[in-house]
Design a protein around this motif. Structure first.
Motif, short mmCIF file in Angstrom:
data_model
loop_
_atom_site.label_atom_id
_atom_site.label_comp_id
_atom_site.label_asym_id
_atom_site.label_seq_id
_atom_site.Cartn_x
_atom_site.Cartn_y
_atom_site.Cartn_z
N ALA A 139 32.93 -8.68 16.98
CA ALA A 139 33.80 -7.51 16.75
C ALA A 139 33.15 -6.53 15.78
O ALA A 139 33.20 -5.31 15.99
CB ALA A 139 35.16 -7.97 16.22
N ALA A 140 32.52 -7.04 14.71
CA ALA A 140 31.88 -6.16 13.73
C ALA A 140 30.68 -5.43 14.33
O ALA A 140 30.49 -4.23 14.11
CB ALA A 140 31.44 -6.98 12.51
N VAL A 141 29.86 -6.15 15.11
CA VAL A 141 28.69 -5.52 15.75
C VAL A 141 29.14 -4.45 16.73
O VAL A 141 28.56 -3.36 16.79
CB VAL A 141 27.83 -6.59 16.45
CG1 VAL A 141 26.77 -5.93 17.33
CG2 VAL A 141 27.14 -7.48 15.42
N PHE A 142 30.20 -4.74 17.48
CA PHE A 142 30.70 -3.74 18.43
C PHE A 142 31.24 -2.51 17.70
O PHE A 142 31.03 -1.37 18.15
CB PHE A 142 31.80 -4.34 19.31
CG PHE A 142 32.36 -3.37 20.31
CD1 PHE A 142 31.64 -3.01 21.43
CD2 PHE A 142 33.61 -2.79 20.11
CE1 PHE A 142 32.16 -2.11 22.35
CE2 PHE A 142 34.13 -1.89 21.02
CZ PHE A 142 33.40 -1.55 22.15
N ALA A 143 31.92 -2.73 16.58
CA ALA A 143 32.43 -1.60 15.80
C ALA A 143 31.28 -0.73 15.30
O ALA A 143 31.35 0.51 15.34
CB ALA A 143 33.27 -2.10 14.64
N ILE A 144 30.20 -1.36 14.82
CA ILE A 144 29.03 -0.59 14.36
C ILE A 144 28.37 0.10 15.54
O ILE A 144 27.91 1.25 15.44
CB ILE A 144 28.05 -1.51 13.62
CG1 ILE A 144 28.69 -2.09 12.37
CG2 ILE A 144 26.77 -0.76 13.24
CD1 ILE A 144 27.86 -3.15 11.67
N PHE A 145 28.32 -0.59 16.68
CA PHE A 145 27.76 0.01 17.91
C PHE A 145 28.48 1.31 18.26
O PHE A 145 27.85 2.30 18.64
CB PHE A 145 27.87 -1.00 19.04
CG PHE A 145 27.68 -0.43 20.42
CD1 PHE A 145 26.41 -0.27 20.95
CD2 PHE A 145 28.78 -0.04 21.18
CE1 PHE A 145 26.23 0.26 22.23
CE2 PHE A 145 28.61 0.48 22.46
CZ PHE A 145 27.34 0.64 22.97
N THR A 146 29.81 1.33 18.12
CA THR A 146 30.58 2.53 18.46
C THR A 146 30.31 3.68 17.50
O THR A 146 30.63 4.84 17.82
CB THR A 146 32.08 2.23 18.46
OG1 THR A 146 32.49 1.82 17.15
CG2 THR A 146 32.42 1.15 19.47
N SER A 147 29.72 3.41 16.35
CA SER A 147 29.36 4.49 15.43
C SER A 147 27.91 4.94 15.61
O SER A 147 27.48 5.89 14.95
CB SER A 147 29.57 4.04 13.97
OG SER A 147 28.69 2.99 13.63
N GLN A 148 27.17 4.26 16.50
CA GLN A 148 25.75 4.58 16.69
C GLN A 148 25.42 5.11 18.07
O GLN A 148 24.59 6.02 18.22
CB GLN A 148 24.90 3.32 16.43
CG GLN A 148 24.92 2.80 15.02
CD GLN A 148 24.07 1.55 14.86
OE1 GLN A 148 23.71 0.89 15.84
NE2 GLN A 148 23.75 1.21 13.63
N ALA A 149 26.05 4.57 19.10
CA ALA A 149 25.55 4.75 20.47
C ALA A 149 25.72 6.17 20.99
O ALA A 149 24.83 6.70 21.67
CB ALA A 149 26.25 3.77 21.41
N TRP A 150 26.86 6.83 20.68
CA TRP A 150 27.16 8.10 21.33
C TRP A 150 26.16 9.19 20.92
O TRP A 150 25.75 10.00 21.76
CB TRP A 150 28.58 8.54 21.00
CG TRP A 150 29.58 7.43 20.86
CD1 TRP A 150 30.50 7.27 19.87
CD2 TRP A 150 29.79 6.31 21.74
NE1 TRP A 150 31.25 6.15 20.07
CE2 TRP A 150 30.84 5.54 21.21
CE3 TRP A 150 29.19 5.90 22.94
CZ2 TRP A 150 31.30 4.37 21.82
CZ3 TRP A 150 29.64 4.73 23.54
CH2 TRP A 150 30.68 3.99 22.99
N ASN A 151 25.77 9.20 19.67
CA ASN A 151 24.81 10.19 19.21
C ASN A 151 23.47 10.04 19.92
O ASN A 151 22.87 11.01 20.38
CB ASN A 151 24.64 10.05 17.69
CG ASN A 151 23.53 10.91 17.15
OD1 ASN A 151 23.51 12.10 17.36
ND2 ASN A 151 22.60 10.30 16.43
#
Length: 579
Positions: A139-151
């Motif tokens: 869950a934590a890795v996915f949350a960080i992923f959502t702050s990185q991937a779109w850019n």
């Protein structure tokens, strides 16, 4: 008669030892990385109850272990973001039909607050490893992923859409297949801008690290060991000394990332710049020198390079036919109508499900309240983006055109971009309370704290791709002052700026959930807006209002992007692309 034979001098090079200094450095770095990763991953298989047995402590001696756990999560999320970028953005850039769905979907995804993702996905990820810390780590890795991937996806998509026509024509003449063109043309051309956006994405992960490691959704509370949870505890206990230690730990980790990953990537990606002129000396990195000078690294990389060359032979050869996007453009209008109808039906069904779920727990009048709160947040976003653009566009151009200055600014900008808004809560809350200021105005700058750097990093990336010939022509024609900015600098970086502004806009909406609610100990300040509405609903575990807030925020972002940012992006792509 004596004849002399012509003699040829043969230069004999001294035999190099099988292993050199760089090999020893490589071995030390690899072993050190393996030890750190093993130490950081040691607790992921433990039962979930182990987190309660060893609660987070503000003892600075625990920070190295916390930093290793946070760094492992961020590296994992960055790798997943890169995989997502290469697949998602490529499909959007190559297929006109896919673009009609994927680009608006990306607009929505980047606007969904990170707590919105956590609220919806935490139960799913916890079920993947029931009763284990591993589920919370997912869950934590996915949350960080959502702050990185779109850019990163937006950057790669923009690069694929602006590949110069002469390079595309050359790839056709050499009969590159789709797979070979992707790795030999598309990725190299996009790499300089993508590396800068990877830095920004890593910094974006730091900005939301508190929300990703100290997860509270209703009655569910999960606190993972890491710098983010350390910061959350320090804020709750109003411990300024512990916050200082956390800032120091962040600075050390960011410096390590800069030296071991980003500086080598910047130096390596410099060879892919669309610039044939000889300008300033290229950037350097001791890690890149180690990789190039180590025989062990070359031996380890040889099978990978051979596999890539083999994969090029397997993919079908390209020819004179027009590739991907243009073939799709020539599809029948009937197919387009069918595809559009399917998409509209799917969207209508999704909207109906959302409306039915929201109205089951929220009165109809509250939807109007959420829309008014969205207008308040939208006003803050527009004002802050305008101010950030006026400040950072000229600064970013100057930095991008000065490689030596860029090398100095790079780690500083990473640290500033990574600085979580939560660490400024003591100053913001204390100042607003002491001077009796209006939180609706003075909490707003916290929204742009982390997202303004999207503009700066993209403008720097754009300035570094300005061809040397273009700069030389401007110098020879004595194009100076405002004329130089209007005819050379601003047009050259404008497509990159639009990409950064779109991402900064969506990120500001996302950051509103952190910035519109500031707490420091028992003091709590709120600004009227959609971010504070979602934060309150998340803390209360009110999923109906969480979905309503996310739906309204996504609608605002999609409409703004469709009406304003998207036309501006297409105009920049058409008018200012290189080649």
């Amino acid at each position: 008669m004596v004849t002399r034979r012509a003699s040829t001098l043969i230069a004999v090079q001294p035999r190099r030892p099988p292993f050199g200094v760089w090999d020893a450095v490589a071995i030390v770095l690899i072993l050190g990385a393996l030890v750190i990763l093993a130490e950081a991953a040691r607790g992921v298989a433990l039962p979930l109850g182990a987190l309660d047995e060893t609660p987070i402590s503000l003892d600075p001696g625990n920070l190295p272990g916390y930093a290793a756990r946070t760094a492992l999560r961020m590296i994992t999320a960055l790798a997943l973001s890169l995989l997502f970028t290469f697949t998602y953005a490529t499909l959007a850039a190559r297929s006109r039909r896919a673009e009609q769905v994927l680009v608006p979907l990306l607009d929505i995804l980047q606007s969904v607050p990170i707590l919105g993702f956590i609220s919806v996905t935490i139960v799913f990820f916890m079920s993947l490893a029931p009763g284990r810390v591993l589920g919370a780590e997912f869950a934590a890795v996915f949350a960080i992923f959502t702050s990185q991937a779109w850019n990163m996806a937006f950057s790669f998509y923009q690069s694929l859409r602006t590949v110069p026509d002469d390079l595309v024509e050359a790839s056709r003449c050499f009969r590159f297949g789709a797979w070979m063109r992707f790795w030999r043309l598309d990725v190299p051309f996009a790499m300089p801008a993508l590396v800068w956006n990877m830095m920004m994405s890593m910094s974006g992960g730091w900005f939301f690290v508190v929300a990703s490691e100290a997860i509270t959704v209703g009655d569910t509370t999960v606190t993972l060991p890491g710098i983010g949870s350390y910061i959350a505890l320090a804020i709750a206990q109003r411990d300024l000394v512990a916050i200082g230690w956390a800032i120091g730990a962040m600075l050390v980790v960011i410096a390590i990332f800069d030296q071991l990953m980003f500086r080598p990537l910047v130096a390596w990606a410099d060879k892919f710049r669309f610039d044939q002129g000889t300008g300033a000396p290229p950037p350097t990195s001791w890690v890149l020198s180690m990789v190039r000078g180590s025989r062990l690294v070359r031996m380890a990389a040889a099978p990978v390079a051979a596999a890539m060359r083999w994969s090029y032979r397997l993919s079908p050869k390209g020819g004179g036919a027009v590739a991907g996007r243009e073939r799709t453009t020539a599809q029948s209008s009937l197919g387009d109508r069918v595809f559009t109808a399917v998409v509209l039906v799917a969207v209508a069904v999704a909207i109906w499900q959302i409306v039915r779920y929201v109205l089951a727990g929220v009165p109809l009048s509250e939807i109007a309240t959420a829309l008014l709160l969205g207008l308040a947040t939208m006003t803050r976003v527009f004002v802050l983006i305008a101010i950030a653009s006026l400040i950072w566009v000229p600064i970013g151009i100057k930095i991008g055109l000065a490689p030596r200055l860029a090398r100095i600014v790079q780690p500083i900008a990473q640290f500033l971009a990574a600085f979580p808004a939560n660490l400024l809560f003591p100053i913001a809350v204390s100042g607003i309370v002491a001077f009796r200021l209006d939180p609706n105005i003075w909490l707003s700058p916290l929204m742009i704290l982390g997202t303004q750097w999207y503009i700066l990093f993209n403008v720097i990336a754009g300035a570094t791709t300005i061809p040397g010939e273009l700069r030389d022509v401007a110098t020879n024609l004595r194009v100076r002052g405002w004329l130089w900015w209007r005819k050379v600098a601003l047009p050259a970086v404008f497509p990159f700026y639009v990409t950064g502004a779109i991402t900064a806009s969506g990120g500001s909406w996302n950051a509103s959930i952190v910035a519109e609610v500031a707490t420091w100990g028992n003091d709590r300040l709120e600004a009227a807006g959609l971010g504070s509405y979602i934060a309150r609903a998340t803390e209360a575990g009110d999923y109906h209002r969480v979905v309503l807030g996310i739906a309204v925020m996504s609608a605002f972002v999609v409409i703004i992007n469709r009406v304003f940012w998207r036309p501006l992006y297409l105009w920049a792509e058409r008018k200012f692309r290189l080649g």
